[in-house]
Design an enzyme around this catalytic site. Structure first.
Site, PDB file in Angstrom:
ATOM      1  N   ASN A 102       0.825  -1.209   0.000  1.00  0.00           N
ATOM      2  CA  ASN A 102       0.000   0.000   0.000  1.00  0.00           C
ATOM      3  C   ASN A 102       0.856   1.254   0.000  1.00  0.00           C
ATOM      4  O   ASN A 102       0.866   2.010   0.966  1.00  0.00           O
ATOM      5  CB  ASN A 102      -0.902   0.017   1.243  1.00  0.00           C
ATOM      6  CG  ASN A 102      -2.256  -0.588   0.951  1.00  0.00           C
ATOM      7  OD1 ASN A 102      -2.717  -0.588  -0.197  1.00  0.00           O
ATOM      8  ND2 ASN A 102      -2.901  -1.088   1.985  1.00  0.00           N
ATOM      9  N   SER A 128      -6.550  -5.090  -3.596  1.00  0.00           N
ATOM     10  CA  SER A 128      -7.564  -5.026  -2.539  1.00  0.00           C
ATOM     11  C   SER A 128      -8.274  -6.360  -2.400  1.00  0.00           C
ATOM     12  O   SER A 128      -8.444  -7.086  -3.366  1.00  0.00           O
ATOM     13  CB  SER A 128      -8.600  -3.945  -2.830  1.00  0.00           C
ATOM     14  OG  SER A 128      -9.594  -3.977  -1.815  1.00  0.00           O
ATOM     15  N   GLY A 129      -8.663  -6.639  -1.173  1.00  0.00           N
ATOM     16  CA  GLY A 129      -9.414  -7.866  -0.904  1.00  0.00           C
ATOM     17  C   GLY A 129      -8.909  -8.567   0.344  1.00  0.00           C
ATOM     18  O   GLY A 129      -9.406  -9.622   0.713  1.00  0.00           O
ATOM     19  N   ASN A 186      -9.806   2.981  -1.105  1.00  0.00           N
ATOM     20  CA  ASN A 186      -9.863   2.913   0.351  1.00  0.00           C
ATOM     21  C   ASN A 186     -10.614   4.102   0.945  1.00  0.00           C
ATOM     22  O   ASN A 186     -11.338   3.943   1.926  1.00  0.00           O
ATOM     23  CB  ASN A 186      -8.450   2.838   0.936  1.00  0.00           C
ATOM     24  CG  ASN A 186      -7.822   1.475   0.730  1.00  0.00           C
ATOM     25  OD1 ASN A 186      -8.200   0.741  -0.185  1.00  0.00           O
ATOM     26  ND2 ASN A 186      -6.864   1.114   1.561  1.00  0.00           N
ATOM     27  N   GLU A 189     -14.125   3.387   0.573  1.00  0.00           N
ATOM     28  CA  GLU A 189     -14.439   2.347   1.569  1.00  0.00           C
ATOM     29  C   GLU A 189     -14.732   2.991   2.936  1.00  0.00           C
ATOM     30  O   GLU A 189     -15.698   2.621   3.605  1.00  0.00           O
ATOM     31  CB  GLU A 189     -13.228   1.413   1.638  1.00  0.00           C
ATOM     32  CG  GLU A 189     -13.245   0.328   2.676  1.00  0.00           C
ATOM     33  CD  GLU A 189     -11.878  -0.390   2.713  1.00  0.00           C
ATOM     34  OE1 GLU A 189     -11.404  -0.858   1.657  1.00  0.00           O
ATOM     35  OE2 GLU A 189     -11.281  -0.476   3.799  1.00  0.00           O
TER      36      GLU A 189
HETATM   37  P1  NDP Z   1       3.315  -6.505   6.633  1.00  0.00           P
HETATM   38  O1  NDP Z   1       2.881  -5.171   6.165  1.00  0.00           O
HETATM   39  O2  NDP Z   1       3.091  -6.853   8.067  1.00  0.00           O
HETATM   40  O3  NDP Z   1       4.860  -6.679   6.271  1.00  0.00           O
HETATM   41  C1  NDP Z   1       5.590  -7.816   6.685  1.00  0.00           C
HETATM   42  C2  NDP Z   1       6.560  -8.220   5.605  1.00  0.00           C
HETATM   43  O4  NDP Z   1       7.456  -7.129   5.316  1.00  0.00           O
HETATM   44  C3  NDP Z   1       7.417  -9.379   6.030  1.00  0.00           C
HETATM   45  O5  NDP Z   1       7.648 -10.201   4.927  1.00  0.00           O
HETATM   46  C4  NDP Z   1       8.688  -8.693   6.482  1.00  0.00           C
HETATM   47  O6  NDP Z   1       9.812  -9.512   6.461  1.00  0.00           O
HETATM   48  C5  NDP Z   1       8.796  -7.612   5.452  1.00  0.00           C
HETATM   49  N1  NDP Z   1       9.675  -6.514   5.840  1.00  0.00           N
HETATM   50  C6  NDP Z   1       9.425  -5.551   6.756  1.00  0.00           C
HETATM   51  N2  NDP Z   1      10.453  -4.701   6.828  1.00  0.00           N
HETATM   52  C7  NDP Z   1      11.389  -5.129   5.938  1.00  0.00           C
HETATM   53  C8  NDP Z   1      12.665  -4.658   5.535  1.00  0.00           C
HETATM   54  N3  NDP Z   1      13.180  -3.545   6.061  1.00  0.00           N
HETATM   55  N4  NDP Z   1      13.336  -5.360   4.594  1.00  0.00           N
HETATM   56  C9  NDP Z   1      12.795  -6.476   4.043  1.00  0.00           C
HETATM   57  N5  NDP Z   1      11.601  -6.960   4.377  1.00  0.00           N
HETATM   58  C10 NDP Z   1      10.899  -6.288   5.308  1.00  0.00           C
HETATM   59  O7  NDP Z   1       2.680  -7.677   5.726  1.00  0.00           O
HETATM   60  P2  NDP Z   1       1.246  -7.805   5.025  1.00  0.00           P
HETATM   61  O8  NDP Z   1       1.323  -9.108   4.320  1.00  0.00           O
HETATM   62  O9  NDP Z   1       0.131  -7.568   5.956  1.00  0.00           O
HETATM   63  O10 NDP Z   1       1.193  -6.623   3.970  1.00  0.00           O
HETATM   64  C11 NDP Z   1       2.159  -6.491   2.942  1.00  0.00           C
HETATM   65  C12 NDP Z   1       1.849  -5.251   2.134  1.00  0.00           C
HETATM   66  O11 NDP Z   1       0.558  -5.379   1.558  1.00  0.00           O
HETATM   67  C13 NDP Z   1       1.805  -3.960   2.942  1.00  0.00           C
HETATM   68  O12 NDP Z   1       2.332  -2.912   2.177  1.00  0.00           O
HETATM   69  C14 NDP Z   1       0.326  -3.753   3.173  1.00  0.00           C
HETATM   70  O13 NDP Z   1       0.005  -2.390   3.380  1.00  0.00           O
HETATM   71  C15 NDP Z   1      -0.252  -4.276   1.874  1.00  0.00           C
HETATM   72  N6  NDP Z   1      -1.614  -4.723   1.919  1.00  0.00           N
HETATM   73  C16 NDP Z   1      -2.100  -5.410   2.971  1.00  0.00           C
HETATM   74  C17 NDP Z   1      -3.418  -5.842   3.014  1.00  0.00           C
HETATM   75  C18 NDP Z   1      -3.901  -6.630   4.160  1.00  0.00           C
HETATM   76  O14 NDP Z   1      -5.110  -6.925   4.199  1.00  0.00           O
HETATM   77  N7  NDP Z   1      -3.055  -6.997   5.110  1.00  0.00           N
HETATM   78  C19 NDP Z   1      -4.344  -5.567   1.909  1.00  0.00           C
HETATM   79  C20 NDP Z   1      -3.731  -4.907   0.807  1.00  0.00           C
HETATM   80  C21 NDP Z   1      -2.439  -4.480   0.831  1.00  0.00           C
HETATM   81  P3  NDP Z   1      10.196 -10.411   7.751  1.00  0.00           P
HETATM   82  O15 NDP Z   1       9.365 -11.640   7.656  1.00  0.00           O
HETATM   83  O16 NDP Z   1      11.634 -10.675   7.573  1.00  0.00           O
HETATM   84  O17 NDP Z   1       9.883  -9.580   8.964  1.00  0.00           O
END
Ligand code: NDP
Length: 477
Positions: A102, A128-129, A186, A189
């Site tokens: 995002n 999204s979803g 969003n 939403e």
């Molecule tokens: P998070 O936003 O919680 O991010 C966690 C992931 O990011 C892990 O794989 C982590 O690696 C990695 N990470 C964090 N910091 C670093 C870094 N400095 N270098 C390398 N890797 C890093 O995960 P989500 O799956 O919830 O979301 C991923 C993305 O998708 C975000 O941008 C979010 O806003 C977007 N999104 C989320 C939705 C949702 O419903 N959750 C919906 C739509 C979009 P490690 O395992 O090593 O910590």
């Protein structure tokens, strides 16, 4: 065989996107900063398709067929920049980096410009979803170059949600267009959720209904023109009983709405672009207000009207009136959101097809709804439509619903039930259709204190009145 696509960042979203790709027969290279997530994915879901687990950036890049396509699914902001910098030096001209997190569209514009200079395609993509969508078919909003979409598009369309076989994925436009559209999604939403919440509050406050009864009302609404995912989950939430206390779930939840920031971004950018997205703004402020617990407890004792529930004929038609008010307010919120996309598209030269946006929001995303198919038709019939409010069925709905809309807001005002979303939507409707607005007076005030000048209805040019000179205003060109 080399992988056709790779996913780095295997938290809940990345993991499910990777599984979705593999389930569709694509070989997916996997990578995550900490190795554990990669191992877990392969252990738990390895049988779902062809995965190539990798444990270094170089190994990941080497596992990919050219042009390489890397999906980054990590925390937005600095982590995304860090991951881009980790991979970009290892890639070759024509390779594609997809940021499916995002991101703010301004960051996407910056990253795209930088990577383009380095010969790489950067595709900022809205997804999204939630986690279920990522696994079973999200709505996907990719930006970036037309060229990058030629190789990437078919893969993304393959894993997206479908409506009658039509993918909920389309190339939105250059650089930040995809993330901009996701941001507005969003924002809409937020507005939609606030309007639904106000409907609940009105039904409860004015009719004295219990949450379970209100769930029934929403269930009925969901069989009609309001048919949507958000109405459906509202019904589920309202029907839910808290196991620990036996009380309605909604009564044991702290009434402080949180936010992760995309609504706020939408409002900020709306202000910058000068687009009146009042529905999204009120919804965002309503969340902020709910979270100001100190302010709320200081004000809690302030006098309000007596809350005698409605009775008789008024009570009988109230739920139907609220349905009409909700629908009309929703039309306004979406009309404003689509105008914002139009304004962003004009500002940044994106040439966004609004009908295509409505089309890919019909399924997969959080605001998915039957309603979006009508928006798609409206823009397909008239791509330059100034506002959805004047289009066919929407025009009928707001015009035919206006009496109910006014009456519901008046009831809220009389009983002291706040309806910021409904009220701002109606004010927007009344302001847009007005022959004359008091903006003329505002121009007079501005000219009086700041000599800001004004234009006239009867003559061209810019005018200033010498208000203070001798008390006798005099116009000059
Ligand atoms: P998070 O936003 O919680 O991010 C966690 C992931 O990011 C892990 O794989 C982590 O690696 C990695 N990470 C964090 N910091 C670093 C870094 N400095 N270098 C390398 N890797 C890093 O995960 P989500 O799956 O919830 O979301 C991923 C993305 O998708 C975000 O941008 C979010 O806003 C977007 N999104 C989320 C939705 C949702 O419903 N959750 C919906 C739509 C979009 P490690 O395992 O090593 O910590």
């Amino acid at each position: 065989d080399k992988a056709s696509i790779g996913v780095t960042g295997l938290a809940v979203m990345g993991r499910n996107l990777a599984r979705n790709l593999a389930r569709h027969g694509h070989t997916v290279a996997l990578h995550n900063r900490s190795e554990q997530r990669t191992r877990e994915l392969v252990e738990q879901f390895g049988s779902e398709g062809d995965f190539v687990p990798t444990y270094s950036a170089q190994e990941f890049v080497d596992a990919l067929a050219r042009p390489r396509q890397i999906v980054i699914m990590v925390k937005a902001g600095a982590p995304t920049d860090a991951v881009i910098e980790e991979f970009a030096p290892l890639l070759e001209a024509g390779d594609v980096i997809v940021d499916a997190g995002n991101a703010h569209f301004a960051d996407t514009r910056r990253r795209e410009a930088d990577l383009r200079e380095r010969g790489l395609h950067f595709v900022g993509t809205g997804v999204s979803g939630g986690e279920e969508g990522a696994l079973h078919g999200p709505s996907i909003m990719p930006g970036g170059s037309v060229e990058s979409y030629q190789s990437l598009g078919p893969l993304l369309e393959d894993i997206s949600a479908k409506v009658d076989g039509v993918p909920c994925c389309a190339h939105i436009g250059p650089d930040g267009a995809g993330h901009f559209v996701k941001m507005v999604h969003n924002g809409i939403e937020y507005a939609d959720m606030q309007l639904i919440a106000e409907s609940f509050d009105l039904l409860r406050g004015a009719l004295g209904y219990e949450p379970a009864q209100i769930a029934e009302v929403f269930r009925t609404w969901n069989t009609g023109r309001l048919d949507s995912y958000l109405i459906e989950i509202t019904e589920q939430v309202l029907a839910h009983t808290d196991a620990a206390t036996g009380k309605p779930f909604v009564d044991v939840v702290a009434d402080e709405a949180e936010q992760k920031g995309t609504g706020r971004w939408t409002v900020q950018i709306g202000l910058d672009l000068g687009v009146p997205i009042t529905g999204i703004a009120e919804a965002t402020f309503a969340r902020s207000l709910s979270g100001h617990t100190d302010l709320r407890s200081a004000a809690r004792g302030l006098a309000g009207p007596s809350r005698t529930p409605l009775s008789g004929a008024e009570a009988e038609r109230f739920a139907d009136d609220v349905e009409q008010a909700l629908y009309a307010s929703k039309v306004v919120a979406y009309a404003q959101g689509f105008n914002m996309i139009q304004a962003g598209s004009a500002e940044y030269g994106w040439n966004i097809d609004l009908g295509a946006v409505a089309s890919i929001w019909r399924d997969g995303c959080i605001i998915r709804a039957k309603f979006l198919d009508d928006i798609r038709s409206a823009y397909e019939a008239e791509p330059g439509l100034p506002t959805l409010l004047t289009s066919g069925e929407f025009r009928k709905a707001v015009e035919n619903g206006q009496d109910a809309w006014r009456s519901v807001i008046a009831t809220g005002v009389r009983l002291g039930i706040p309806t910021p979303g409904f009220a701002t939507a109606l004010a927007y409707y009344d302001a847009l259709r007005a022959d004359r607005l008091p903006a003329a007076l505002v121009q007079g005030q501005r000219d009086y204190f700041g000599a800001h000048t004004y234009r006239r209805v009867d003559r061209d040019g810019s005018f200033h009145t010498s208000w203070a000179a001798d008390g006798r205003p005099e116009a000059e060109a």
